[in-house]
Design an enzyme around this catalytic site. Structure first.
Site: not given
Ligand code: 1CP
Length: 385
Positions: A54, A63, A99, A175
């Protein structure tokens, strides 16, 4: 050569390392790989967790027309979104746009990624029956990811790498058990403490899905892997060792056959750095709370204690981190000062033999409102040091 990996469940997983080697690109002078392996890189490598997403207008543009999971399973979108930050910031590594819940979705678990919230699971998993009913992903369910990886690899220079990733069992379980994002992880911890048998069954059930997700990426040609245990920092070291680490260790053990660098990261894991290093990664990711030289002392002390006779190089890991993502909002002078401090702390740890290399990163993901130009400037600044 095909090797049998240690099998946590009753579903054997073959590691096809020959296929992985055939797909992986030959690298020339890749700073990320040099730093991860304890060699001297031609420049300090840098990438940022959540660099795709984002903060980038070109990402928001795509998106507008596609849902999050839809983008993850569409090979063209996956490749384009993965490459956007690499082109814009001259990153040394791309992180696969996917993800942690993608392998569960592919396996048929009823979940969605809700905008502004995160992964939401329709039917939370809290009983022995629900654990048994959890599907284990099949490689064929991840074909679109393999195709997307092929597209990414075509778009990278030969000094740039692609990092594949998965969520570690604890973070993924959080989750599933909570049913969505959680502030305190209390339902997850309650299950872990009150029904340890169900907890361990859940860990055993998730481990093969995580291994398979990583194997599919390795066999599609990714150059490195990161295992995210984002929420492990909510646990005490004692609980981490008993309820979590054995499964993360199985994952690293299974993936070591591919011979590509493996990173392990979690938020707020200052007290767990040594234990996470012992799970078996080559690179330990550090959040912004612990200076890298202190992190290196903790990691090397844990390795030394676990094996006092180990070679000096086996008593240290490469480190990844650890700029506070909020600092990118504070203006160029502050960013420059903080980057200089972090690089000096890393270099001190390397000189002392307590770290093998430094991959610059944030201490957690890029925050959505970050100015993309501030990110580009930070990449340039790291490359000067
Ligand atoms: O609404 C949107 O536009 C989606 C937001 C989003 C994005 C861009 C989510 C939802 N996931 C992702 C991509 C993503 N997730 C990547 C690839 C992008 C990059 O890093 O450049 C990766 C590596 C992840 C991994 C991920 N997903 C983690 C581990 C990394 C971290 O941030 O700690 C975790 C915990 C998630 C779960 C998740 N998915 C999305 C969100 C907002 C969350 C976190 C939710 C929470 O706070 O519990």
């Amino acid at each position: 050569m095909a090797t049998m990996t240690s099998e946590p469940n009753d579903c054997p997983i073959q590691a096809d390392t020959a296929a992985a080697e055939a797909r992986r690109r030959a690298h020339k002078d890749a700073p990320f790989l040099a730093a991860a392996r304890g060699e001297t890189p031609s420049r300090r490598p840098v990438w940022m967790m959540r660099q795709a997403g984002r903060s980038l207008p070109e990402y928001r543009e795509i998106r507008k027309d596609y849902g999050m999971l839809e983008s993850c399973f569409n090979p063209e979108l996956l490749a384009e979104i993965t490459l956007q930050p690499v082109r814009r910031h001259d990153a040394d590594a791309a992180i696969l746009f996917s993800d942690i819940v993608v392998p569960l979705k592919a396996a048929g678990v009823d979940l969605d990624i809700v905008a502004g919230r995160g992964p939401v699971v329709e039917h939370p998993v809290r009983t022995a029956e629900e654990v048994t009913a959890l599907p284990i992903v099949e490689s064929s369910q991840l074909d679109s990811i393999v195709e997307g990886i092929g597209g990414v690899l075509q778009g990278l220079r030969d000094d740039q790498v692609l990092i594949g990733f998965a969520g570690a069992p604890f973070t993924l379980a959080s989750y599933l058990v909570e049913g969505g994002p959680s502030k305190n992880h209390e339902v997850t911890k309650a299950l872990m403490y009150s029904q340890p048998d169900v907890w361990h069954a859940l860990m055993r059930r998730l481990t093969p899905t995580i291994i398979r997700f990583l194997q599919v990426q390795a066999e599609a040609g990714v150059d490195a892997l990161q295992l995210f245990d984002s929420w492990a920092g909510y646990l005490t070291a004692r609980d981490y060792r008993e309820f979590v680490r054995p499964y993360s260790t199985q994952i690293f053990d299974a993936m070591r056959a591919y011979g590509i660098p493996m990173i392990h990261f979690g938020v707020g894991t200052g007290e767990l750095l040594g234990d996470m290093a012992l799970a078996g990664p080559d690179v330990v990711g550090v959040d912004w709370r612990v200076p890298l030289d202190s992190a290196a002392t903790r990691v090397s002390a844990a390795l030394q204690e676990a094996d006092p006779t180990a070679e000096p190089t086996a008593r240290a890991k490469a480190l990844q981190g650890n700029l506070d993502p909020a600092v990118l909002f504070a203006g160029p002078e502050v960013v420059e000062t903080q980057i200089a401090r972090i690089c000096a702390e890393a270099d001190r740890a390397i000189e002392r033999g307590q770290a093998r290399g430094h991959i610059f990163n944030l201490g957690h993901g890029v925050l959505p409102n970050t100015d993309p130009d501030a990110i580009t400037r930070a990449f340039e600044e790291v490359h000067k040091r």
